[in-house]
Scaffold this motif. Structure first.
Motif, PDB file in Angstrom:
ATOM      1  N   HIS A 247     -29.597  24.385 -55.367  1.00 51.00           N
ATOM      2  CA  HIS A 247     -28.418  24.700 -56.185  1.00 51.00           C
ATOM      3  C   HIS A 247     -28.775  25.601 -57.360  1.00 51.00           C
ATOM      4  O   HIS A 247     -28.128  26.622 -57.592  1.00 51.00           O
ATOM      5  CB  HIS A 247     -27.789  23.390 -56.684  1.00 51.00           C
ATOM      6  CG  HIS A 247     -26.595  23.616 -57.566  1.00 51.00           C
ATOM      7  ND1 HIS A 247     -25.374  24.030 -57.075  1.00 51.00           N
ATOM      8  CD2 HIS A 247     -26.439  23.489 -58.914  1.00 51.00           C
ATOM      9  CE1 HIS A 247     -24.520  24.157 -58.073  1.00 51.00           C
ATOM     10  NE2 HIS A 247     -25.149  23.814 -59.204  1.00 51.00           N
ATOM     11  N   ARG A 248     -29.814  25.228 -58.159  1.00 47.05           N
ATOM     12  CA  ARG A 248     -30.174  26.039 -59.328  1.00 47.05           C
ATOM     13  C   ARG A 248     -30.637  27.451 -58.941  1.00 47.05           C
ATOM     14  O   ARG A 248     -30.191  28.435 -59.526  1.00 47.05           O
ATOM     15  CB  ARG A 248     -31.250  25.343 -60.149  1.00 47.05           C
ATOM     16  CG  ARG A 248     -31.469  25.980 -61.520  1.00 47.05           C
ATOM     17  CD  ARG A 248     -32.850  25.660 -62.101  1.00 47.05           C
ATOM     18  NE  ARG A 248     -33.160  24.259 -62.097  1.00 47.05           N
ATOM     19  CZ  ARG A 248     -32.924  23.422 -63.129  1.00 47.05           C
ATOM     20  NH1 ARG A 248     -32.362  23.869 -64.222  1.00 47.05           N
ATOM     21  NH2 ARG A 248     -33.274  22.144 -63.034  1.00 47.05           N
ATOM     22  N   ILE A 250     -29.740  29.229 -56.438  1.00 53.21           N
ATOM     23  CA  ILE A 250     -28.578  30.014 -56.021  1.00 53.21           C
ATOM     24  C   ILE A 250     -27.748  30.434 -57.231  1.00 53.21           C
ATOM     25  O   ILE A 250     -27.274  31.577 -57.331  1.00 53.21           O
ATOM     26  CB  ILE A 250     -27.721  29.202 -55.029  1.00 53.21           C
ATOM     27  CG1 ILE A 250     -28.435  29.117 -53.685  1.00 53.21           C
ATOM     28  CG2 ILE A 250     -26.349  29.829 -54.842  1.00 53.21           C
ATOM     29  CD1 ILE A 250     -28.534  30.427 -52.965  1.00 53.21           C
ATOM     30  N   GLN A 251     -27.582  29.514 -58.184  1.00 56.24           N
ATOM     31  CA  GLN A 251     -26.760  29.804 -59.356  1.00 56.24           C
ATOM     32  C   GLN A 251     -27.447  30.755 -60.333  1.00 56.24           C
ATOM     33  O   GLN A 251     -26.764  31.401 -61.135  1.00 56.24           O
ATOM     34  CB  GLN A 251     -26.427  28.484 -60.088  1.00 56.24           C
ATOM     35  CG  GLN A 251     -25.586  27.525 -59.274  1.00 56.24           C
ATOM     36  CD  GLN A 251     -24.213  28.095 -58.937  1.00 56.24           C
ATOM     37  OE1 GLN A 251     -23.612  28.791 -59.740  1.00 56.24           O
ATOM     38  NE2 GLN A 251     -23.731  27.795 -57.732  1.00 56.24           N
ATOM     39  N   ARG A 252     -28.757  30.852 -60.275  1.00 54.95           N
ATOM     40  CA  ARG A 252     -29.502  31.711 -61.210  1.00 54.95           C
ATOM     41  C   ARG A 252     -30.299  32.750 -60.424  1.00 54.95           C
ATOM     42  O   ARG A 252     -31.504  32.616 -60.214  1.00 54.95           O
ATOM     43  CB  ARG A 252     -30.444  30.865 -62.056  1.00 54.95           C
ATOM     44  CG  ARG A 252     -29.765  29.911 -63.015  1.00 54.95           C
ATOM     45  CD  ARG A 252     -29.016  30.653 -64.126  1.00 54.95           C
ATOM     46  NE  ARG A 252     -29.910  31.492 -64.881  1.00 54.95           N
ATOM     47  CZ  ARG A 252     -30.629  31.075 -65.923  1.00 54.95           C
ATOM     48  NH1 ARG A 252     -30.520  29.820 -66.323  1.00 54.95           N
ATOM     49  NH2 ARG A 252     -31.431  31.892 -66.563  1.00 54.95           N
ATOM     50  N   LYS A 258     -32.700  36.769 -54.329  1.00 56.39           N
ATOM     51  CA  LYS A 258     -31.688  36.357 -53.356  1.00 56.39           C
ATOM     52  C   LYS A 258     -32.227  36.372 -51.922  1.00 56.39           C
ATOM     53  O   LYS A 258     -31.776  35.592 -51.084  1.00 56.39           O
ATOM     54  CB  LYS A 258     -30.468  37.279 -53.448  1.00 56.39           C
ATOM     55  CG  LYS A 258     -29.658  37.100 -54.715  1.00 56.39           C
ATOM     56  CD  LYS A 258     -28.437  38.009 -54.692  1.00 56.39           C
ATOM     57  CE  LYS A 258     -27.586  37.808 -55.935  1.00 56.39           C
ATOM     58  NZ  LYS A 258     -26.387  38.676 -55.914  1.00 56.39           N
TER      59      LYS A 258
END
Length: 580
Positions: A247-248, A250-252, A258
Motif C-alpha cells: 500500500h505505502r 503504491i501511494q508514494r 512504479k
C-alpha cells in the motif's frame, strides 16, 4: 665537505624547477572528492574541465583525476564503457605500488566490466580489491565491494558464497552503525534466500530490515522493504498480506519506482480474480518502457477483455503479448547464453590453472631430485679431497705448531706485563676523570630538579587559571543558555553565537583569534571549538548544529590534521581545546 655545501642548493633548484613545470592540482582534486559525495554530476563536469584545462599535470595527479572521474560517473549513474582507460589506470597504480588508491582502482575496474557485461573480469578485479581491503583500511569501500561480489555470485546461483560476503558487509556496517547499509545488506540476503526458494528465512530477514528502517524513521527504506515483503507474500500466495504491505509503495511513487510496484499489484489482483482492479493497474503498465512489464500488462488485459466478452480487444492484446513474449525470450536467451559462456570460460580457466599447477609441480620435483643428486656427488668429492689433503699436511703442521707455541708463550708473557702496567696507569687516570664527572653530574641533577620544580609550579598556576576561567564561563548567562538549548531542542540564533564567541574571547584571552592565527576556520569548525570549550558532549554539539554525531567526530579529526597534532583523534582535539 663540498657535497654538504652544494646539496641544499641542489635541492632548492630541484624544487624550483618542479614547481615551474607542474601545476598544483591538489586543491581541485580535494574539492572534487567532496563534490562526489554531494553532487556527482557537478563533480563530473569539474573533473572534465580540470583534465582539459590544467597543463603540465603530474602523471600521478592525472591518473587520480581520471579515477575520480570514473567514480563520479558511477555515482551519477552514467554508463562506464572505457575498459581500456580503467585498465591503464590500474596498471599505473600497480606499477607505482600506491596502496591507498589501488583498491579504489580495482573496484571501479570491476564496476566498468560489470557495465560491459563481463562479470568474470569484474570478479577478478573485485577479488584483487578484497585482498587489499580485508585488513580494514577502508571499511566503507569494503562493504560496497562485498555487495558487488555477492551480486555476481547470486546471479550465478552461488547463493552460499553470496550470503557469506553479505554477512561480512553487514557486520562492518553494524559496527559503523550505518542503518541504511544494514537494511540494504539484509534485503540482499533476503533476495538470495528467495531465489534459493527459502521464503521463511527471506521473510525473517525482511522483517528485521523493516524494524531497522522504522527505528531510523526513514520512509524511503521502509517503503523499499515493504515492497520486498509484498513480493515474498505474493510468492507464498498470501495475497491479502501482500496488498497490505504494497500500500505505502503504491501511494508514494517518489519512494519506489512504479515499474517495481505496479506489476506486483496487477499480478496480485489477477491471482485473486479481481480483474477490474488488475486491468486498472495493467493500463498504467502500458506506458512503461520495460518489455517484460508491458508483456505482463497485455496478458492481464487480454484476460480482462475475454471476461467482458470483447474478443477484438482481447485478440489485439494477445497479439501484442506474443510479440513482446518473443522479445523477452530473446533477451532471456541472450543473457542465459552469455552467463553460460562466462561459467564455461571460468571452468576452463580453472582447469587450465590446475593442469599448469600439476605440470609445474612435476617439473619442480624432477628438478629438485637432479639438484639433490648433483649436490650429493659434489659433497662426496669435496669431502674426499679435504681428507686427503689434511692427512698430507698433518705431520708438518704438528712440528710447526709446537715451535709456534713456544714463541707465542714468550711473546704473550712480555705483552701481558706491558699491558698490565699501561692498564694500571689508565685506571688511575679514569679514577681522576670519574671523580670530576660525578661532581659535574651532581650539579646538573640539581639544576634539572630546580627546572622541573619551576615547570611544575607554572603548570599548577596554569591549571588553576584554567579552572578559574572555566568556572567563570560556566556561570555566564550565554553558557547556561546554550546548555538549556540542548535540553529544550532549540537552535541558537546568529546573535547568540556571536555573544558566545565574544564571551569566550573575553574569558580565555582571544580564544577564537588565537586559533585562526594558526589556521583559518570555517563556521562549523569555529562553532564546534566553542561548544567543546564550554564542555559540551559531541552528541549535544550535533543537536545544536543540526548534524550527525559522526559528522562532528569527522570535524574534530580534521581539525587535528589541520593543526598538526601528534595523534589524529577526535578526543585528542578535545583535550587540546580544553587546555587552551
Amino acid at each position: 665537505m663540498k657535497y654538504k655545501v652544494y646539496l641544499p642548493l641542489l635541492l632548492l633548484l630541484t624544487g624550483l624547477v618542479y614547481g615551474c613545470h607542474h601545476d598544483d592540482v591538489s586543491s581541485p582534486l580535494h574539492q572534487a572528492e567532496e563534490m562526489i559525495a554531494h553532487d556527482p554530476c557537478q563533480a563530473v563536469s569539474h573533473l572534465s574541465q580540470l583534465l582539459d584545462s590544467v597543463k603540465n599535470m603530474s602523471q600521478d595527479d592525472e591518473m587520480y583525476a581520471k579515477l575520480l572521474l570514473i567514480r563520479a560517473m558511477d555515482k551519477a549513474y552514467m554508463p562506464l564503457k572505457d575498459t581500456d582507460g580503467i585498465e591503464r589506470i590500474v596498471s599505473y597504480f600497480e606499477q607505482n605500488e600506491n596502496s591507498d588508491r589501488l583498491p579504489m582502482a580495482y573496484y571501479y575496474a570491476g564496476r566498468t566490466f560489470i557495465e560491459n557485461k563481463e562479470a568474470l573480469e569484474a570478479l577478478t578485479y573485485f577479488l584483487k580489491a578484497e585482498d587489499l581491503l580485508m585488513h580494514g583500511e577502508d571499511d566503507r569501500l569494503y562493504t560496497v565491494l562485498c555487495s558487488q561480489i555477492a551480486d555476481i555470485y547470486s546471479h550465478r546461483y552461488m547463493f552460499d558464497d553470496a550470503r557469506a560476503y553479505l554477512r561480512k558487509a553487514y557486520v562492518i556496517d553494524s559496527v559503523a552503525r550505518d542503518t541504511f547499509s544494514m537494511v540494504s545488506d539484509l534485503r540482499d540476503m533476503a533476495v538470495s534466500y528467495s531465489w534459493d526458494e527459502n521464503e521463511k528465512e527471506s521473510m525473517r530477514l525482511l522483517r528485521e530490515a523493516h524494524a531497522l528502517a522504522r527505528q531510523a524513521g526513514s520512509l524511503y527504506m521502509m517503503a523499499q522493504v515493504e515492497k520486498d515483503i509484498a513480493y515474498s507474500y505474493k510468492n507464498q500466495h498470501v495475497y491479502d498480506s501482500a496488498l497490505y504491505y504494497i500500500h505505502r509503495p503504491i501511494q508514494r511513487p517518489d519512494l519506489v519506482d512504479k515499474e517495481q510496484t505496479l506489476p506486483l499489484v496487477a499480478t496480485i489482483y489477477q491471482q485473486q480474480n479481481k480483474m477490474d482492479s488488475a486491468a486498472y493497474y495493467a493500463r498504467m503498465l502500458l506506458e512503461m518502457p520495460s518489455v517484460l512489464v508491458r508483456n505482463k500488462a497485455h496478458k492481464i488485459l487480454a484476460l480482462y477483455e475475454l471476461q467482458h466478452g470483447d474478443a477484438n480487444n482481447a485478440k489485439a492484446h494477445i497479439l501484442q503479448h506474443y510479440m513482446l513474449e518473443d522479445t523477452a525470450d530473446m533477451q532471456t536467451s541472450t543473457e542465459a547464453i552469455a552467463r553460460a559462456k562466462e561459467l564455461f570460460a571460468q571452468h576452463r580457466q580453472q582447469q587450465e590453472n590446475n593442469n599448469l599447477r600439476l605440470k609445474n609441480k612435476a617439473w619442480r620435483i624432477t628438478g629438485l631430485t637432479v639438484i639433490i643428486i648433483l649436490l650429493a656427488v659434489i659433497a662426496t668429492v669435496v669431502v674426499w679431497f679435504v681428507n686427503h689433503k689434511r692427512e698430507r699436511l698433518l705431520m708438518q703442521l704438528r712440528y710447526e705448531h709446537m715451535l709456534q707455541i713456544y714463541q707465542r708463550n714468550k711473546e704473550t708473557y712480555n705483552k701481558m706485563l706491558l699491558h698490565n702496567e699501561e692498564k694500571m696507569a689508565e685506571l688511575q687516570e679514569q679514577l681522576k676523570y670519574t671523580s670530576k664527572e660525578n661532581t659535574l653530574e651532581l650539579t646538573r641533577i640539581h639544576q634539572a630538579e630546580d627546572l622541573i620544580e619551576k615547570e611544575n609550579t607554572d603548570s599548577r598556576q596554569h591549571l588553576k587559571m584554567l579552572q578559574q576561567q572555566t568556572e567563570a564561563i560556566r556561570s555566564t548567562e550565554i553558557c547556561q543558555a546554550f546548555h538549556a538549548m540542548v535540553d529544550n531542542g532549540t537552535i541558537p540564533s546568529e546573535a547568540q553565537w556571536q555573544q558566545l564567541e565574544q564571551t569566550l574571547n573575553h574569558h580565555f584571552d582571544n580564544f577564537i583569534p588565537r586559533l585562526e592565527y594558526v589556521r583559518p576556520l570555517n563556521v562549523t569548525e569555529k562553532r564546534v571549538c566553542m561548544l567543546l570549550k564550554i564542555e559540551m558532549r559531541p552528541s549535544d554539539i550535533a543537536k545544536l548544529l543540526c548534524k550527525e554525531t559522526n559528522t562532528i567526530s569527522s570535524v574534530r579529526t580534521r581539525l587535528c590534521k589541520k593543526f598538526c597534532l601528534d595523534r589524529v583523534t577526535s578526543s585528542n582535539w578535545d583535550t587540546f581545546i580544553k587546555g587552551m
